[in-house]
Design a protein around this motif. Structure first.
Motif, PDB file in Angstrom:
ATOM      1  N   ALA A   1       0.645  -1.237  -0.247  1.00 18.51           N
ATOM      2  CA  ALA A   1      -0.031  -0.119  -0.073  1.00 18.51           C
ATOM      3  C   ALA A   1       0.767   1.265   0.240  1.00 18.51           C
ATOM      4  O   ALA A   1       0.657   2.225  -0.734  1.00 18.51           O
ATOM      5  CB  ALA A   1      -1.207  -0.096   1.095  1.00 18.51           C
TER       6      ALA A   1
ATOM      7  N   THR B   1      -3.756  -2.625   4.135  1.00 16.54           N
ATOM      8  CA  THR B   1      -3.026  -3.333   3.220  1.00 16.54           C
ATOM      9  C   THR B   1      -3.306  -2.708   1.808  1.00 16.54           C
ATOM     10  O   THR B   1      -4.302  -2.043   1.877  1.00 16.54           O
ATOM     11  CB  THR B   1      -3.158  -4.732   3.225  1.00 16.54           C
ATOM     12  N   LEU B   2      -2.633  -3.042   0.637  1.00 18.13           N
ATOM     13  CA  LEU B   2      -3.063  -2.659  -0.660  1.00 18.13           C
ATOM     14  C   LEU B   2      -4.506  -3.151  -1.121  1.00 18.13           C
ATOM     15  O   LEU B   2      -5.247  -2.181  -1.415  1.00 18.13           O
ATOM     16  CB  LEU B   2      -2.121  -3.173  -1.617  1.00 18.13           C
TER      17      LEU B   2
ATOM     18  N   VAL C   1      -6.919  -0.848   0.662  1.00 17.27           N
ATOM     19  CA  VAL C   1      -6.917   0.518   0.145  1.00 17.27           C
ATOM     20  C   VAL C   1      -7.977   0.301  -0.983  1.00 17.27           C
ATOM     21  O   VAL C   1      -8.780   1.319  -1.292  1.00 17.27           O
ATOM     22  CB  VAL C   1      -5.348   1.096  -0.354  1.00 17.27           C
TER      23      VAL C   1
END
Lengths: 283, 283
Positions: free
Chosen positions: A114, A156-157, A160
């Motif tokens: 992220a 975390t990505l 997001v």
């Protein structure tokens, strides 16, 4: 035999070469400050990051590297969204390019991924919607300034991306197992004619399927809905084959009005990669 | 910062995207069985060989690898001649991209480089002239069957190129220090407008400068001369800027007549590489 990184690179080239792609730069249309050659240079620049993903690098850093290279041309942002789709797909292809594999890969993304995603925004000017009030500290436009808030919340990505849905259909692909990308790859396989013509047909049907979220962000929901309704009318009569002039006129009109369905182009690029890498199509 | 191999790759993409390029595939024209997307795929496939050259590999094997990758698309030969120019230029860029360096590199080519060059012909169908009687055993169309005769005569790759002049202006670049390629790169720097427009202007002036040797081989000296005279008239009035329609009409006519000045396009690609790598132009 092309590598996954080469197929992703070729997918970016074929996407921009496909025409008519209403509202987007294509083989026959440029935008005011964003021209065809910027997409060619952006695709070449993105390659090292795509190779990192193919070699098994973490998705966030590979994406940041791809964006940094893509941005080394004078048209600014050309393929940010497409690379956000291609990076996990190329990473999956290193083992197996399937929805379950790419789903598990995005589930495994970390806070560090992220953070790399946020750093990527420092390389280019990307149009995004204002975040909800509680997400303001995490506005992607803050770039790496947002990283402490990101780490504090332990996002975390994929977290997001979940925050970005609805309102961003690239993020939506991340949380739905890339369903539209894989379905569009099947459509590319089922269509007739040269691959760029197939991609133009698939682009139109994707645009007819859901309002483009980049258009909604920049021009409002009503304009995005109008564009999708118009695309749906053309797709319903298979206008790319039966009345190409009508699609060309629609394409010219959107360029003149500055309406750019870029998210739909991003998903078309992802579909081209899946179709090439899975040998659903040949060129 | 693009690597030399990436600049060579981008040069191939920009060459095919430049329009109008009379008689060649360009952003707005396809030939019957040779389409724009075949050049995109050919450029992607050539990349590994170009990287080998940038990494200091011998010119012959790097060229053969580039051609083998280029040929992995359905349009057959797209960029054979361009790669024959780009490979030594990229190899030179690994130290210094200058005429003396590339001249010494081609002088140092070996019989093994020549053998690799002959093997490259097995990957694609290249149009070449019949060799003189005493050279028949060395007809490139014999591919690796010609290698024993090559070794018996101890011919290096630059020797083979010398045998091909006159009649092949790609070979002529090899034995003249790539003079037209470097001069055309300067013209690209001096021209105005977006790089693809500059490349179209330079292509026309190269075509006006000397009859295209691929046209001469396939259609005869008279046709090649006629095309050059027509190009000279248009170049004299700077028609790309002053009467673009006349150049577009000339381009359409040559495509209809199946007259393909491919050698001139090859030199245009070499010039684009030199201009990009030497930062004479930006994109």
């Amino acid at each position: 035999m092309r590598t996954p990184a080469q197929n992703a690179h070729l997918a970016l080239l074929l996407e921009v070469a496909s025409t008519p792609k209403p509202g987007n730069v294509d083989r026959h249309r440029d935008l005011a400050d964003l021209r065809f050659e910027h997409f060619l240079a952006g695709a070449v620049g993105a390659q090292r990051g795509l190779e990192m993903a193919a070699d098994g690098a973490a998705i966030g850093p590979a994406f940041e590297r791809a964006v940094a290279g893509m941005a080394e041309q004078e048209g600014d942002n050309t393929q940010f969204g497409a690379l956000l789709l291609l990076t996990p797909l190329v990473r999956a292809a290193a083992t197996d390019l399937s929805q379950p594999v790419v789903e598990s890969l995005v589930e495994e993304t970390t806070v560090a991924d992220a953070a790399a995603f946020y750093r990527a925004f420092e390389h280019v000017d990307v149009h995004v919607a204002d975040p909800p009030a509680d997400m303001a500290p995490l506005d992607v436009r803050r770039g790496s300034d947002a990283i402490p808030a990101l780490e504090k919340r332990g996002l975390t990505l994929v977290d997001v991306m979940e925050q970005s849905v609805p309102g961003d259909d690239v993020a939506r692909e991340w949380v739905t197992g890339f369903e539209r990308s894989f379905a569009a790859a099947e459509q590319l396989a089922d269509a007739d004619g040269p691959l760029p013509d197939r991609a133009a047909t698939v682009f139109l049907s994707l645009l007819a399927d859901r309002p483009d979220t980049l258009v909604a962000t920049r021009r409002g929901e009503d304009v995005a809905r109008e564009v999708t309704d118009r695309a749906a009318e053309l797709a319903a009569q298979d206008a790319i084959s039966t009345d190409r002039d009508a699609v060309e006129a629609f394409a010219d009109e959107l360029v003149e009005r500055g309406i750019n369905p870029g998210t739909t182009a991003d998903i078309t690029a992802a579909a081209l990669f899946i179709a090439l890498e899975s040998e659903l199509v040949s060129i």
